[in-house]
Design an enzyme around this catalytic site. Sequence first.
Site, PDB file in Angstrom:
ATOM      1  N   CYS A 170       0.832  -1.202   0.000  1.00  0.00           N
ATOM      2  CA  CYS A 170       0.000   0.000   0.000  1.00  0.00           C
ATOM      3  C   CYS A 170       0.868   1.253   0.000  1.00  0.00           C
ATOM      4  O   CYS A 170       1.588   1.494  -0.961  1.00  0.00           O
ATOM      5  CB  CYS A 170      -0.976  -0.024   1.166  1.00  0.00           C
ATOM      6  SG  CYS A 170      -2.184   1.317   1.110  1.00  0.00           S
ATOM      7  N   ASP A 227      -9.486  -3.118  -6.740  1.00  0.00           N
ATOM      8  CA  ASP A 227      -8.941  -2.117  -5.824  1.00  0.00           C
ATOM      9  C   ASP A 227      -9.683  -0.801  -6.031  1.00  0.00           C
ATOM     10  O   ASP A 227      -9.579  -0.174  -7.085  1.00  0.00           O
ATOM     11  CB  ASP A 227      -7.449  -1.936  -6.091  1.00  0.00           C
ATOM     12  CG  ASP A 227      -6.736  -1.170  -4.995  1.00  0.00           C
ATOM     13  OD1 ASP A 227      -7.344  -0.213  -4.453  1.00  0.00           O
ATOM     14  OD2 ASP A 227      -5.587  -1.517  -4.679  1.00  0.00           O
ATOM     15  N   HIS A 262      -7.791  -4.523  -2.622  1.00  0.00           N
ATOM     16  CA  HIS A 262      -6.611  -3.913  -2.008  1.00  0.00           C
ATOM     17  C   HIS A 262      -6.364  -4.571  -0.649  1.00  0.00           C
ATOM     18  O   HIS A 262      -7.279  -4.769   0.124  1.00  0.00           O
ATOM     19  CB  HIS A 262      -6.871  -2.412  -1.835  1.00  0.00           C
ATOM     20  CG  HIS A 262      -5.680  -1.655  -1.363  1.00  0.00           C
ATOM     21  ND1 HIS A 262      -4.824  -1.014  -2.233  1.00  0.00           N
ATOM     22  CD2 HIS A 262      -5.197  -1.421  -0.121  1.00  0.00           C
ATOM     23  CE1 HIS A 262      -3.866  -0.417  -1.541  1.00  0.00           C
ATOM     24  NE2 HIS A 262      -4.070  -0.650  -0.257  1.00  0.00           N
TER      25      HIS A 262
END
Length: 294
Positions: A170, A227, A262
Amino acid sequence: MLEQEIDKPTATPDYSRRDFVRASVGSGFAAAVMPVTAQTLVSTGSGGLVAGPVTIPVGSFQMPAYRAQPDKPAGKNGFPVVLVISEIFGVHEHIADLTRRLARQGYLAIAPELFIRQGDAKAAVDIPTLVRDVISKVPDAQVMADLDATAAWAAANGGDATRLAATGMCWGGRITWLYAAHNPKIEAAAAWYGRLVGEASALQPKHPIDLVGSLHAPVLGLYAEKDGGIPLDSVDKMKAALAQGSAAARKSEIVVFPGTQHGFLADYRPSFDRQAAEDAWKRMLAWFEARGVA
């Protein structure tokens, strides 16, 4: 992408805020992600490893980090080194666990606390507060210098400076791309769902897509199909840019995992996808090995 757009974990009776929110680097989980989803929590033991907190000098500042490596002789040149770059939640138990997983593969893996000057990432009670009060104040230049200091510390403490890789998730995924363009000594990198594009600012003057001409090492990008914060059109733009970039950029590769969200590596969160995580982890290890970081 910052973590505001990720669903927060659902409640579980087995793990409490008191159990997990602790000050020590590498232990506990950030308050902003509590409670964790215990049914998917993976734990890698430290038996046969040298693992735990260390302190890295960065000028006069003493930066905390979590290090794991095999508890055996390192060989003539030391262990290959992997810099592990955390999510916005800092070096909590999941990140420490990843360093231990890498150590079991023969690496000296080290995760520095890159936000500590700005604040305690584990203390903020929610993600918007964490982003506003800590993450948004962290300059890319500071992070690059801290990672340089971490690589130097590893080389002086059992690591092989000629076998250096980086991986991050991330926020750390974006930083992984940046570091692959920053350090000419890096040999390989793996970026997990890191943001690729964005507007320039004083603290973030460039983003990964702006640096494809400067990459020193090929990067393996590991991305999620669903995502919400990193749309596939930005991934496609990055693929096209890499094809026109440096020699290392042209050797880079981006893999999109179907049906994933994600954070699919984060085994303490609802976004965890075991099949994709295991596949991506194997790809990362093979990527490092193929580039001499093993």
